[in-house]
Design a protein around this motif. Structure first.
Motif, PDB file in Angstrom:
ATOM      1  N   ARG A 296       9.190   1.695  15.998  1.00 25.81           N
ATOM      2  CA  ARG A 296       8.209   2.555  16.663  1.00 25.81           C
ATOM      3  C   ARG A 296       8.500   4.011  16.297  1.00 25.81           C
ATOM      4  O   ARG A 296       9.570   4.528  16.609  1.00 25.81           O
ATOM      5  N   ALA A 299      10.194   6.794  18.327  1.00 22.49           N
ATOM      6  CA  ALA A 299      10.705   6.152  19.542  1.00 22.49           C
ATOM      7  C   ALA A 299      11.979   5.376  19.236  1.00 22.49           C
ATOM      8  O   ALA A 299      12.985   5.504  19.942  1.00 22.49           O
ATOM      9  N   THR A 300      11.961   4.573  18.172  1.00 23.50           N
ATOM     10  CA  THR A 300      13.174   3.850  17.756  1.00 23.50           C
ATOM     11  C   THR A 300      13.548   4.170  16.311  1.00 23.50           C
ATOM     12  O   THR A 300      14.554   3.671  15.816  1.00 23.50           O
ATOM     13  N   THR A 328      17.023   9.917  22.204  1.00 23.31           N
ATOM     14  CA  THR A 328      15.853   9.136  22.633  1.00 23.31           C
ATOM     15  C   THR A 328      15.753   7.829  21.868  1.00 23.31           C
ATOM     16  O   THR A 328      15.551   6.752  22.450  1.00 23.31           O
ATOM     17  N   ASN A 332      16.193   3.960  23.314  1.00 16.78           N
ATOM     18  CA  ASN A 332      15.096   3.000  23.195  1.00 16.78           C
ATOM     19  C   ASN A 332      15.508   1.754  22.411  1.00 16.78           C
ATOM     20  O   ASN A 332      15.076   0.638  22.723  1.00 16.78           O
ATOM     21  N   ALA A 335      17.462  -0.461  24.675  1.00 13.68           N
ATOM     22  CA  ALA A 335      16.559  -1.113  25.632  1.00 13.68           C
ATOM     23  C   ALA A 335      15.801  -2.263  24.969  1.00 13.68           C
ATOM     24  O   ALA A 335      15.629  -3.334  25.571  1.00 13.68           O
ATOM     25  N   GLU A 336      15.337  -2.055  23.729  1.00  9.72           N
ATOM     26  CA  GLU A 336      14.614  -3.124  23.041  1.00  9.72           C
ATOM     27  C   GLU A 336      15.535  -4.276  22.655  1.00  9.72           C
ATOM     28  O   GLU A 336      15.102  -5.434  22.611  1.00  9.72           O
TER      29      GLU A 336
END
Length: 399
Positions: A296, A299-300, A328, A332, A335-336
Motif C-alpha cells: 500500500r 502506508a506499507t 508509519t 502498518n 499490523a498487516e
C-alpha cells in the motif's frame, strides 16, 4: 474435511498454508522423495506421504503417475489442492472423483532466461479446464487470469486470496530511524531477467550521490551466470552475494535491511515481499502485477513505475530518510502481518473456499446421480500457533 496437497516448489508458501489448516481439518501432503527435507517444517498433525516421483524433467515419472493416483484414491479426499508448477502430478485430475482446486501463483509466465516453461505452461492450461476452482493472489491477477485464459477457465470459479506472510526465517521490525548519510538496501531472491536488477544498479548510483554511506546488497541464486558478470562489472559499489542462502543467512539479511527493493519489470506476486513483512521492513516496489495491492503506497511501502531508475532512487531515499514515514510504514506492516497477511485469516479463507467448492460439487453430483460419499465438515481456524518440529507419516508411505 480431508485435504490432499500436491506441489513442487513454493515450499515456504505451502508450509504456511498446510500448517494453518492442520487444527481444523485432516491434512495430507504428497511429496516426491527428493523433497523429503521439506516435511520437517510441517505441523506434527499433518500426514506426509512420500512418492517415488523423480525430478520434474524425468519422463520416468509418467510410469509413476498410476501409483500416485492409487495413493490419492486410498486417501479418499474431499479436496485435492494443486499449486502451479506441477507437471506429472496433474494426472491425478483424471483419477479420484473429488473437488479439485489449483492455485495459480504467476498468471503470466515470467520473461526468463532459464527454466523449463513449455510443458508446465501447457499442462497448467489443461489443468485449468479440469479443476473446480482457481485461486490467485489479488484482484488484479484475478482480472488478468479471466481476461487471458477465459477459454481454459471454463466453468471454474476464480477466487482472490492474499499471499500470506512467510515467517519461517524469523520475525522483527526494522529500525525507524536510519543514521544520516547511511542505510541498508536489500534485493533478495532469484536473479532472473524479469527482476530488473539493471535498474536497481542505475538507481544505486543516483542514490549514492545523495547518501554516500548507503549499502546495497543483491543476494540470490542466478538463473544464468553469464547475466551476473556484466552486472558486477557495471557497478563496483553494490555487494553481490550469489548462490543459495540458508535460513540463518536469510534472517541476517532481513534483520540488516532498512529497505527491501523489488525493481521487477513483471510479477504476479512476491514471496520475498512476504519475508519482508515478517521482518517489518518497508518495501520499495514497482507497480506491476499484484504488487500494488500487496504494497500500500505510503502506508506499507512506496510504489514506482517499472524501468525508472530515477524514481526508484528517489523512493529509496525517502524510505531511508523520512523517519515519520518509516515509522508509519513499519507500524502498518506489523499490523498487516498480524491481520491481513496472517495465516489465521488466510487459512480460514481457504477452508471456506473448500467448503463452498465441495458443496457445489456435491450438489452437481447429486443431480447427476453420481454417488460421492464425501465426508463434509470442518470449522474455522482455531488459533494461529504453528509448530515446525515434526510430522506424521502414514502407513501408506511404507512398502
Amino acid at each position: 474435511m480431508r485435504i490432499v496437497h500436491l506441489f513442487r516448489g513454493f515450499h515456504d508458501y505451502v508450509r504456511e498454508l498446510v500448517n494453518s489448516q492442520a487444527d481444523a481439518a485432516e491434512v495430507h501432503v504428497v511429496l516426491p522423495r527428493k523433497d523429503e527435507t521439506v516435511a520437517a517444517g510441517f505441523n506434527p498433525k499433518v500426514h506426509v506421504h512420500m512418492t517415488p516421483m523423480g525430478r520434474v524433467r524425468s519422463p520416468l515419472n509418467l510410469l509413476r503417475v498410476p501409483e500416485l493416483n492409487r495413493l490419492v484414491r486410498r486417501l479418499n479426499p474431499d479436496i485435492v489442492h494443486f499449486q502451479s508448477g506441477l507437471v506429472w502430478e496433474y494426472g491425478v485430475l483424471y483419477g479420484p472423483h473429488c473437488s479439485v482446486i489449483l492455485t495459480i501463483h504467476d498468471v503470466i509466465e515470467h520473461p526468463s532466461w532459464g527454466g523449463w516453461l513449455g510443458a508446465p505452461a501447457y499442462l497448467a492450461r489443461r489443468a485449468m479446464r479440469a479443476v473446480d476452482a482457481l485461486i490467485v493472489h489479488g484482484n488484479a491477477n484475478r482480472d488478468l487470469l479471466l481476461n487471458t485464459h477465459r477459454k481454459e477457465i471454463g466453468s471454474a470459479t476464480v477466487y482472490s486470496v492474499d499471499h500470506g506472510v512467510i515467517s519461517r526465517y524469523g520475525q522483527g521490525a526494522a529500525r525507524t530511524t536510519v543514521p544520516a548519510g547511511g542505510g541498508n538496501v536489500l534485493f533478495f531472491g532469484r536473479i532472473d531477467k524479469y527482476k530488473g536488477i539493471e535498474y536497481l544498479l542505475d538507481a544505486e548510483r543516483l542514490l549514492r550521490a545523495a547518501i554516500p554511506g548507503v549499502s546495497v546488497i543483491v543476494a540470490g541464486s542466478p538463473v544464468r551466470k553469464s547475466y551476473c558478470r556484466p552486472l558486477m562489472e557495471r557497478n563496483s559499489t553494490v555487494r553481490f552475494r550469489w548462490g543459495y542462502h540458508d535460513a540463518a543467512t536469510v534472517e541476517q539479511l532481513f534483520q540488516w535491511a532498512d529497505v527491501l527493493v523489488l525493481p521487477y519489470v513483471e510479477a504476479s506476486q512476491s514471496g520475498v515481499l512476504q519475508i519482508g513483512v515478517s521482518f517489518g521492513v518497508p518495501t520499495v516496489a514497482t507497480s506491476v502485477g499484484g504488487l500494488p495491492e500487496a504494497v500500500r503506497h505510503r502506508a506499507t511501502g512506496l510504489l514506482v513505475p517499472p524501468r525508472d531508475p530515477a524514481g526508484l532512487a528517489a523512493a529509496i531515499l525517502e524510505a531511508l530518510t523520512d523517519a515519520r514515514l518509516r515509522s508509519t510504514m513499519i507500524g502498518n506492516i506489523v499490523a498487516e502481518r498480524e491481520g491481513r497477511f496472517s495465516w489465521c485469516r488466510i487459512g480460514a479463507q481457504t477452508l471456506a473456499i473448500y467448503r463452498e467448492v465441495i458443496g457445489h460439487h456435491v450438489y452437481t453430483a447429486a443431480h447427476a446421480e453420481v454417488p460421492l460419499g464425501r465426508r463434509l465438515g470442518g470449522g474455522e481456524i482455531d488459533g494461529c500457533e504453528q509448530q515446525s518440529d515434526g510430522h506424521a507419516y502414514s502407513a501408506l508411505d511404507r512398502p
